[in-house]
Scaffold this active site. Sequence first.
Site, PDB file in Angstrom:
ATOM      1  N   LYS A  87       0.838  -1.203   0.000  1.00  0.00           N
ATOM      2  CA  LYS A  87       0.000   0.000   0.000  1.00  0.00           C
ATOM      3  C   LYS A  87       0.873   1.252   0.000  1.00  0.00           C
ATOM      4  CE  LYS A  87      -3.856  -2.388   2.117  1.00  0.00           C
ATOM      5  NZ  LYS A  87      -4.582  -2.794   3.303  1.00  0.00           N
ATOM      6  N   GLN A 116      -4.932  -1.330   9.510  1.00  0.00           N
ATOM      7  CA  GLN A 116      -4.744  -2.651   8.916  1.00  0.00           C
ATOM      8  C   GLN A 116      -5.297  -3.740   9.849  1.00  0.00           C
ATOM      9  OE1 GLN A 116      -3.390  -3.292   5.784  1.00  0.00           O
ATOM     10  NE2 GLN A 116      -4.089  -5.371   6.192  1.00  0.00           N
ATOM     11  N   ASP A 148     -11.489   2.904   3.769  1.00  0.00           N
ATOM     12  CA  ASP A 148     -11.836   1.489   3.634  1.00  0.00           C
ATOM     13  C   ASP A 148     -13.348   1.308   3.439  1.00  0.00           C
ATOM     14  OD1 ASP A 148      -9.755  -0.341   3.558  1.00  0.00           O
ATOM     15  OD2 ASP A 148      -9.398  -0.240   5.724  1.00  0.00           O
TER      16      ASP A 148
END
Length: 326
Positions: free
Chosen positions: A52, A96, A122
């Site tokens: 990422k 995460q 997200d």
Amino acid sequence: MPRILDGNRVRDEIKSELKPRVEALAAQGRAPGLAVVLVGNNPASEIYVRNKIKAGTESGLWVDLQRLPATASLDEVLALVARLNASAVHDGILVQSPLPAAMGADAERRVFDVIRPDKDVDGFHPLNVGRLVQNRATLAACTPSGIIELLERSQVPLAGSRAVVIGRSDIVGKPMALLLLHRHATVTICHSRTADLPAVARSADILVSAIGRPAFVTPDFVKPGAAVVDVGTTQVSDRALVERLFPPGSKRHAAFEKRGALVVGDVHPAVADVAGALSPVPGGVGPLTIAMLLKNTVTAARARSGWDGRERRRGFERRHAGAGRL
Ligand code: NAP
């Protein structure tokens, strides 16, 4: 052979479309900022986070890795999120998962619930999920949004199609079903209690499998000519299983020999004999998840900078130019 739904190609398209937007924001004074919170040292998470950071930095974003030790408490994670929520330079926040098990079963939900919805790149915050239900989401979950990009940019017709989604998780299955529904597919969601799953799956023009069971979807699940999207990624180190799926001499078998393990999708290789279009693992859905994270971060940055409002106003003025003369 089926048409390959090429995730790398679509990822590159999306990234090149983002480039001028990132440059415009940077020219205004600040590149879009993404905070990535990593708690502990889960090896898979380390790899995901590294990818990422690399993809974000290559696209001109400022990616700020915020690490906490595996021993951190849930309160420490919540305090970090509160600081990032208040920051003027972080447009997106990603925590995460998984969080360390010691934080408790509901830790992730508690953390996702406090991320500011306009920084929730997200798309997991309940407000953003609610907006998705109402078909007015601006930040939706990355993997299913990426699958929509993959299907649309590969000219797979969605409106009027029958779609079956196997898996009902909050991060893939449910948002996938909603996104397909909003594009006028007739959608069925399946799960571990679905009766006669192969027969239900066989009704699909578009079959999306997101369960995490290697080679579970065999040709008897697939209507001839259907588009099959394989979301599953399972690390397999069982040689017998790998050799049943990928015979010695094949490219995938060679990759297994090199690394001692292989990421295997939910879809059995023999499905290639039946499907009309197929997303491979690797190289299908995976590259799009990160591309959509970047896209969501740019969307969040534009919204926070007022850019979207200015563009909307300019569009309105263009559309209504001359109206006063009527
Ligand atoms: P998850 O939260 O574990 O959910 C799995 C779903 O599959 C559940 O709804 C479960 O049903 C269903 N399921 C399990 N066994 C089944 C069976 N035998 N028959 C029918 N349904 C079954 O997983 P997830 O987070 O959605 O992820 C799914 C897979 O996608 C994983 O392999 C994950 O690694 C992969 N993934 C890939 C990407 C990417 O970027 N490529 C991104 C996200 C996820 P119940 O609800 O009834 O238990």
